[in-house]
Every structure is written in C-alpha cells, then in structure tokens.
Scaffold this motif. Structure first.
Motif, mmCIF file in Angstrom:
data_model
loop_
_atom_site.group_PDB
_atom_site.id
_atom_site.type_symbol
_atom_site.label_atom_id
_atom_site.label_comp_id
_atom_site.label_asym_id
_atom_site.label_seq_id
_atom_site.Cartn_x
_atom_site.Cartn_y
_atom_site.Cartn_z
ATOM 1 N N GLY A 1 -0.700 11.821 13.718
ATOM 2 C CA GLY A 1 0.530 11.685 14.343
ATOM 3 C C GLY A 1 1.463 12.611 13.789
ATOM 4 N N SER A 2 2.693 12.574 13.724
ATOM 5 C CA SER A 2 3.386 13.323 13.555
ATOM 6 C C SER A 2 4.305 13.372 12.223
ATOM 7 C CB SER A 2 4.965 13.498 15.070
ATOM 8 O OG SER A 2 5.529 12.024 15.158
ATOM 9 N N THR A 3 3.228 12.060 11.704
ATOM 10 C CA THR A 3 3.904 11.668 10.972
ATOM 11 C C THR A 3 3.736 12.208 9.484
ATOM 12 O OG1 THR A 3 2.671 9.886 10.024
ATOM 13 C CG2 THR A 3 4.886 9.710 11.199
ATOM 14 N N LYS A 4 4.008 11.940 8.276
ATOM 15 C CA LYS A 4 3.095 12.056 7.145
ATOM 16 C C LYS A 4 2.266 10.558 6.430
ATOM 17 C CE LYS A 4 4.965 13.698 3.395
ATOM 18 N NZ LYS A 4 5.789 14.070 2.330
ATOM 19 N N PHE A 5 1.723 11.240 5.871
ATOM 20 C CA PHE A 5 0.917 9.609 5.704
ATOM 21 C C PHE A 5 -0.458 10.657 4.367
ATOM 22 C CE2 PHE A 5 -1.548 6.187 7.025
ATOM 23 C CZ PHE A 5 -1.345 5.179 5.638
ATOM 24 N N ASP A 6 0.239 10.890 3.166
ATOM 25 C CA ASP A 6 -0.185 11.520 2.332
ATOM 26 C C ASP A 6 -1.463 10.926 2.082
ATOM 27 O OD1 ASP A 6 1.648 13.108 2.620
ATOM 28 O OD2 ASP A 6 2.473 12.950 0.605
ATOM 29 N N ALA A 7 -1.482 9.574 1.252
ATOM 30 C CA ALA A 7 -2.778 8.462 0.904
ATOM 31 C C ALA A 7 -3.627 8.699 2.002
ATOM 32 C CB ALA A 7 -1.514 6.935 0.705
ATOM 33 N N SER B 1 1.423 15.855 5.998
ATOM 34 C CA SER B 1 1.536 15.563 4.807
ATOM 35 C C SER B 1 1.045 15.982 3.946
ATOM 36 C CB SER B 1 -0.124 14.826 4.997
ATOM 37 O OG SER B 1 -0.388 13.464 6.078
ATOM 38 N N ASP B 2 1.037 15.946 2.378
ATOM 39 C CA ASP B 2 0.709 16.765 1.048
ATOM 40 C C ASP B 2 -0.644 15.869 0.637
ATOM 41 O OD1 ASP B 2 1.293 18.576 -0.633
ATOM 42 O OD2 ASP B 2 2.638 17.535 -1.720
ATOM 43 N N PHE B 3 -1.046 16.682 -0.226
ATOM 44 C CA PHE B 3 -2.187 16.455 -0.630
ATOM 45 C C PHE B 3 -2.916 17.680 -1.222
ATOM 46 C CE2 PHE B 3 -3.246 17.718 4.453
ATOM 47 C CZ PHE B 3 -3.632 18.254 4.101
ATOM 48 N N GLU B 4 -4.244 17.670 -1.342
ATOM 49 C CA GLU B 4 -4.828 18.133 -2.581
ATOM 50 C C GLU B 4 -5.469 19.548 -1.771
ATOM 51 O OE1 GLU B 4 -9.064 18.521 -3.015
ATOM 52 O OE2 GLU B 4 -9.401 16.055 -2.619
ATOM 53 N N LEU B 5 -5.519 19.718 -0.465
ATOM 54 C CA LEU B 5 -5.966 21.189 0.480
ATOM 55 C C LEU B 5 -4.566 21.471 1.332
ATOM 56 C CD1 LEU B 5 -9.441 20.159 1.257
ATOM 57 C CD2 LEU B 5 -8.299 22.084 -0.226
ATOM 58 N N PRO C 1 -2.421 1.260 8.626
ATOM 59 C CA PRO C 1 -1.112 0.486 9.084
ATOM 60 C C PRO C 1 -0.457 1.641 7.107
ATOM 61 C CG PRO C 1 -2.161 -1.068 8.995
ATOM 62 C CD PRO C 1 -3.564 -0.031 8.311
ATOM 63 N N ASN C 2 0.559 2.096 7.531
ATOM 64 C CA ASN C 2 1.154 2.536 6.437
ATOM 65 C C ASN C 2 2.483 1.889 5.768
ATOM 66 O OD1 ASN C 2 2.635 4.653 5.148
ATOM 67 N ND2 ASN C 2 2.924 6.687 6.663
ATOM 68 N N PRO C 3 1.978 1.651 4.637
ATOM 69 C CA PRO C 3 2.995 0.556 4.319
ATOM 70 C C PRO C 3 4.362 0.771 4.162
ATOM 71 C CG PRO C 3 1.223 1.567 2.812
ATOM 72 C CD PRO C 3 1.129 2.478 3.832
ATOM 73 N N THR C 4 4.458 2.554 3.848
ATOM 74 C CA THR C 4 6.002 3.060 3.371
ATOM 75 C C THR C 4 6.850 3.214 4.596
ATOM 76 O OG1 THR C 4 4.977 5.389 3.818
ATOM 77 C CG2 THR C 4 4.676 4.720 1.753
ATOM 78 N N SER D 1 -6.942 -1.026 5.132
ATOM 79 C CA SER D 1 -6.032 -0.499 4.038
ATOM 80 C C SER D 1 -6.219 0.828 3.128
ATOM 81 C CB SER D 1 -5.607 -1.606 2.814
ATOM 82 O OG SER D 1 -6.721 -1.469 2.295
ATOM 83 N N VAL D 2 -6.048 1.763 2.869
ATOM 84 C CA VAL D 2 -5.677 2.978 2.378
ATOM 85 C C VAL D 2 -6.665 2.682 1.266
ATOM 86 C CG1 VAL D 2 -5.108 5.063 1.214
ATOM 87 C CG2 VAL D 2 -3.825 3.880 2.847
ATOM 88 N N SER D 3 -6.859 1.947 0.646
ATOM 89 C CA SER D 3 -8.066 1.679 -0.872
ATOM 90 C C SER D 3 -9.227 0.808 -0.558
ATOM 91 C CB SER D 3 -7.591 0.709 -1.667
ATOM 92 O OG SER D 3 -6.907 -0.670 -1.418
ATOM 93 N N ASP D 4 -9.165 0.867 0.803
ATOM 94 C CA ASP D 4 -10.483 0.386 1.323
ATOM 95 C C ASP D 4 -11.232 0.609 2.367
ATOM 96 O OD1 ASP D 4 -11.617 -1.748 0.944
ATOM 97 O OD2 ASP D 4 -11.229 -3.875 2.844
ATOM 98 N N LEU D 5 -10.591 2.081 2.751
ATOM 99 C CA LEU D 5 -11.206 2.424 4.073
ATOM 100 C C LEU D 5 -12.664 2.792 3.421
ATOM 101 C CD1 LEU D 5 -10.732 4.268 6.212
ATOM 102 C CD2 LEU D 5 -9.949 6.088 5.018
#
Length: 172
Positions: free
Chosen positions: A8-14, A43-47, A108-111, A134-138
């Motif tokens: 969406g319009s947010t940041k969700f780096d993870a 979002s900020d990520f490797e690419l 969900p974005n937990p931040t 969750s991110v870790s369980d995607l």
C-alpha cells in the motif's frame, strides 16, 4: 501464474525483503507461480536503490520473474491480473481484493500503532475469507494456502448503511 504483493502507501521493509527471500520464492515456485509483482511503496530493502519513484525494476530469481515498483494511482488492474494477492493488512486493500473474489494472504505490519491490522486480519481469517500470516511464516503460509477452502466475501450492499442509520435514528 502470477502473485501480486502490495504494501500500500506505507513502508513495510520486512515484508518486501521476505518476499524476495529464497524460502518465499521457492514456495511460490513449488505452487506453480512463475511471476511475482511487488508494489514496494517506500520500503527499504536490498534492491530498493535500484527503483526510483517512477521506475519499474525486473529481475529473475529462483525461477520467478520479479517486477518491482513503488506506486501507481490504482492497484485494481494488478489485483485483477493476480492469481493470488499477498498484502499488508490494510482495510482498504483487504476490501478491494476480497470484493474481487481473489485469494488473499495478509501479513499485518506489527510496527503500526495499536497493531490494528492484526485484529482485522485475525477476524477475517477466522471467518474464512483470507489467510493471515506473519512475516516470518510467509513461506509456509504460501505452501499450505488452499484457496478452495476460502469463504466468499459478502457482496457490497450500499443500502445497508442507510438502513442501519435509519434504525439508529428511529426513522423506521
């Protein structure tokens, strides 16, 4: 097959970084997906440094054609073209995708303040309209996702609000 991921319009780096991980790409590949389109927002990520505001970036990883971009005025075309949507748990995105009848995994974005996305995701998951992860369980969520088990989301009824308002105000 095509998977579409949106923050969406947010940041969700993870979420974006995890979507680009070997585990998630391998899960998509095993489920038959050959294309992953990622709307990465701010979002900020490797690419991330490879993508400017108006640019599209493409790369092939683990047998998946990946296309990344930041923003578009509307995501409806992307939703319609997708065989599955993976999304942050923003209410607008969830409603848009469910009303199109598209299979949906929400993360969900937990931040975010008060973690309201978690509450919405769990409620709609419990009702059977989508799968929450969750991110870790995607990667596991993608592997075990069964779109045939989803419960159809009710069609929009524009007159419902006015009926509720009329009843609350004592007009009926």
């Amino acid at each position: 097959m095509r998977a579409f991921l949106t923050v969406g319009s947010t940041k969700f780096d993870a979420l974006v970084q995890t979507a680009l991980s070997r585990a998630v790409l391998d899960s998509l590949n095993r489920k038959g997906y050959t294309e992953l389109v990622i709307q990465c927002g701010g979002s900020d990520f490797e690419l991330a440094s490879s993508i400017s505001q108006d640019e599209v970036f493409s790369v092939l990883r683990n047998g998946i054609d990946i296309t990344l971009w930041r923003f578009k005025p509307s995501l409806n075309d992307e939703y319609e073209r997708a065989d599955i949507v993976i999304s942050h748990a923003g209410s607008g995105t969830i409603l848009d995708v469910l009303r199109l009848g598209k299979p949906l995994i929400v993360v969900p974005n937990p931040t975010l303040l008060h973690n309201h996305q978690e509450e919405l995701a769990e409620a709609l998951s419990t009702l059977g309209h989508l799968q929450s992860s969750s991110v870790s369980d995607l990667a596991r969520a993608i592997e075990t996702f069964d779109s045939t088990a989803l419960v159809s989301f009710p069609l929009f009824d524009g007159s419902r609000f006015s009926r509720i308002l009329d009843e609350e105000m004592g007009f009926k």
